[in-house]
Design an enzyme around this catalytic site. Structure first.
Site, PDB file in Angstrom:
ATOM      1  N   CYS A  67       1.306   1.559  11.246  1.00 49.52           N
ATOM      2  CA  CYS A  67       2.933   1.971  11.325  1.00 49.52           C
ATOM      3  C   CYS A  67       2.963   3.150  12.151  1.00 49.52           C
ATOM      4  O   CYS A  67       4.221   3.821  12.007  1.00 49.52           O
ATOM      5  CB  CYS A  67       2.508   2.841   9.728  1.00 49.52           C
ATOM      6  SG  CYS A  67       1.436   1.453   8.372  1.00 49.52           S
TER       7      CYS A  67
ATOM      8  N   GLY B  10       0.856  -1.789  -0.136  1.00 53.44           N
ATOM      9  CA  GLY B  10       0.492  -0.030  -0.026  1.00 53.44           C
ATOM     10  C   GLY B  10       0.360   0.910  -0.463  1.00 53.44           C
ATOM     11  O   GLY B  10       0.241   2.696  -0.145  1.00 53.44           O
ATOM     12  N   THR B  11       2.244   1.296   1.007  1.00 53.79           N
ATOM     13  CA  THR B  11       2.485   2.782   1.135  1.00 53.79           C
ATOM     14  C   THR B  11       3.449   2.345  -0.708  1.00 53.79           C
ATOM     15  O   THR B  11       2.931   3.761  -1.196  1.00 53.79           O
ATOM     16  CB  THR B  11       4.042   2.264   1.650  1.00 53.79           C
ATOM     17  OG1 THR B  11       3.230   1.996   3.055  1.00 53.79           O
ATOM     18  CG2 THR B  11       4.742   3.423   1.968  1.00 53.79           C
TER      19      THR B  11
ATOM     20  N   THR C 290      12.183  -6.570 -11.383  1.00 55.78           N
ATOM     21  CA  THR C 290      11.456  -7.380 -11.743  1.00 55.78           C
ATOM     22  C   THR C 290       9.898  -8.115 -11.527  1.00 55.78           C
ATOM     23  O   THR C 290      10.538  -7.807  -9.554  1.00 55.78           O
ATOM     24  CB  THR C 290      12.737  -8.780 -11.858  1.00 55.78           C
ATOM     25  OG1 THR C 290      13.742  -8.185 -12.665  1.00 55.78           O
ATOM     26  CG2 THR C 290      11.940  -9.929 -12.048  1.00 55.78           C
TER      27      THR C 290
ATOM     28  N   SER D 130      -3.539  -2.769  -0.664  1.00 50.96           N
ATOM     29  CA  SER D 130      -2.106  -3.701   0.216  1.00 50.96           C
ATOM     30  C   SER D 130      -2.590  -5.710  -0.213  1.00 50.96           C
ATOM     31  O   SER D 130      -4.011  -5.649   1.410  1.00 50.96           O
ATOM     32  CB  SER D 130      -1.811  -3.437   1.420  1.00 50.96           C
ATOM     33  OG  SER D 130      -0.691  -3.793   1.889  1.00 50.96           O
ATOM     34  N   GLY D 131      -1.530  -6.193  -0.111  1.00 55.74           N
ATOM     35  CA  GLY D 131      -2.257  -7.805  -0.032  1.00 55.74           C
ATOM     36  C   GLY D 131      -2.109  -8.249   1.453  1.00 55.74           C
ATOM     37  O   GLY D 131      -3.071  -9.068   1.015  1.00 55.74           O
ATOM     38  N   HIS D 132      -1.753  -7.881   2.312  1.00 59.74           N
ATOM     39  CA  HIS D 132      -1.533  -8.497   3.575  1.00 59.74           C
ATOM     40  C   HIS D 132      -3.027  -8.025   3.958  1.00 59.74           C
ATOM     41  O   HIS D 132      -3.656  -8.704   5.405  1.00 59.74           O
ATOM     42  CB  HIS D 132      -0.325  -8.326   4.057  1.00 59.74           C
ATOM     43  CG  HIS D 132      -0.282  -6.524   5.060  1.00 59.74           C
ATOM     44  ND1 HIS D 132      -0.561  -6.524   6.153  1.00 59.74           N
ATOM     45  CD2 HIS D 132       0.397  -5.833   4.277  1.00 59.74           C
ATOM     46  CE1 HIS D 132      -0.217  -5.309   6.218  1.00 59.74           C
ATOM     47  NE2 HIS D 132       0.088  -4.940   5.200  1.00 59.74           N
TER      48      HIS D 132
ATOM     49  N   GLN E 157      -7.793  -0.148   3.608  1.00 56.06           N
ATOM     50  CA  GLN E 157      -8.774  -0.666   4.590  1.00 56.06           C
ATOM     51  C   GLN E 157     -10.433  -1.632   3.869  1.00 56.06           C
ATOM     52  O   GLN E 157     -10.755  -2.084   4.809  1.00 56.06           O
ATOM     53  CB  GLN E 157      -8.681  -0.022   5.826  1.00 56.06           C
ATOM     54  CG  GLN E 157      -7.882   0.483   6.612  1.00 56.06           C
ATOM     55  CD  GLN E 157      -6.928  -0.926   7.364  1.00 56.06           C
ATOM     56  OE1 GLN E 157      -7.940  -1.438   7.763  1.00 56.06           O
ATOM     57  NE2 GLN E 157      -6.000  -0.615   7.406  1.00 56.06           N
TER      58      GLN E 157
END
Length: 385
Positions: free
Chosen positions: A328, A71-72, A237, A199-201, A179
């Site tokens: 964060c 996300g960042t 990559t 973000s994936g997590h 979120q």
């Protein structure tokens, strides 16, 4: 007793299906997707398939999806890339309640590139209205960046209305949807946004995975320069394994997300029952964020006369894992910038406690309420009269 994990807004466990989907590309299928030999072509095909699947959830073309490291990075590329790619002016609008990734990116443009920055007013719940946004928009506004949903207080913004207001003066619109992913609809074109990052997590993919929607045909200045991967927008990559895991996790989260007729930001009876129980049983507690327009599975409070971090330690002793706000900002001594932006004094902003969950039984939510009542009581007893 099994601990209850109520910090899903910080991160979620990696889904088994995502791990299994990624595993071949961490082992035997290790080709570089830019290579033209057979292993590289197989990797490129997997990357293309993952991109198409993510695009299906986002309601956009596959060519409009950029894989990122989270996300960042997505926020940085969207804000810096769009503002510098084809600036129609030197004015940017955001809100004081935004995540640090947005605020620091905007401040970079101010310090290094001479952009002017204005902050749209928010109400006591952190909500931005179209009228409030219009009050700070200018003919030379080039970009507006406002989060879909706030990570600390859970407030969900009327993104489609805000994007329309921004477009009315010719500005482009970015939303941080970190979120919102897995909890709210992510159809970028229906929302009317020009850029959307997530973000994936937060949806069960590995940390370090993410994606960014960038509307086709929009000039974007890359933040990472190099070999020109991702159509020149994000060199380096590609992480094929994480892209495949992200697509798998995002699809699963989308299937699990409620798709009823009610507004998704308000359709969560378990959340509302949890909030009501806390407010009734914990003296001096107050809800932070919007009482109705908030993320499913999210409840945040300020509690008079306690230290939020001390309450969290007491909760952990009772088998409940929660947080005081953004991961964060964990470890910092100053009060939350989000809560102070809502008008809370520093001492009250330092009492924040946040609960966030994905799949939790009502009995476990009741257990969390009991633990909070006990934790706050223990903290107050320990404070000298």
């Amino acid at each position: 007793m099994t601990p209850l994990y109520h910090d899903a807004a910080a991160t979620t466990p990696v889904r088994r299906a995502a791990l299994e989907a990624a595993w071949p590309y961490l082992t035997g299928e290790f080709g570089n997707p830019s290579s033209t030999h057979e292993p590289g072509l197989r990797a490129a095909a997997a990357l293309t398939d993952a991109r198409t699947r993510v695009a299906s959830v986002l309601g956009c073309r596959a060519s409009e999806v950029v894989f990122t490291g989270g996300g960042t990075e997505g926020d940085n590329l969207a804000i810096k890339g769009v503002a510098l790619g084809d600036p129609r002016g030197r004015h940017i609008v955001t809100a004081a309640t935004e995540h640090e990734a947005v605020l620091e990116s905007v401040d970079f443009l101010r310090r290094v590139h001479g952009f002017e920055v204005d902050f749209t007013p928010v109400d006591e719940h952190g909500l931005v209205t179209a009228e409030a946004l219009l009050s700070v928009l200018r003919p030379d506004t080039t970009l507006v960046s406002l989060a879909y949903a706030n990570n600390e207080i859970g407030t969900v913004q009327p993104i489609a209305e805000l994007a329309e207001a921004a477009h009315g003066v010719g500005a482009r619109f970015h939303t941080d949807a970190v979120q919102a992913a897995g909890r709210l609809p992510l159809e970028a074109r229906r929302l009317g946004v020009d850029a959307l990052s997530f973000s994936g997590h937060k949806v069960g993919a590995p940390k370090g995975s993410g994606a960014l929607f960038l509307r086709g045909g929009m000039p974007v200045e890359p933040v990472l320069h190099g070999g020109g991967q991702e159509r020149g927008r994000r060199s380096g990559t590609e992480n094929v394994a994480f892209a495949v895991a992200l697509a798998t996790a995002l699809e699963a989260a989308e299937r699990e997300r409620p798709h009823g007729e009610r507004e998704p930001a308000t359709a969560d009876s378990d959340r509302d029952a949890f909030i009501s129980a806390v407010l009734a049983r914990v003296p001096g507690s107050r809800l932070t964020g919007h009482p109705e327009r908030r993320i499913p599975g999210h409840a945040s409070f300020a509690i008079d006369g306690v230290n939020g971090e001390t309450v969290l330690l007491e909760l952990q002793r009772r088998g409940v894992i929660a947080s005081s706000g953004s991961a964060c900002a964990a470890g910092r001594t100053e009060p939350s910038h989000v809560l102070t932006a809502l008008g809370l004094p520093d001492d009250l902003a330092s009492t924040a406690v946040r609960f966030s969950w994905t799949h939790t039984a009502r009995a476990d939510l009741d257990r969390a309420v009991d633990a909070l009542v006990e934790a706050v009581t223990a903290v107050r007893r320990s404070v000298p009269a």
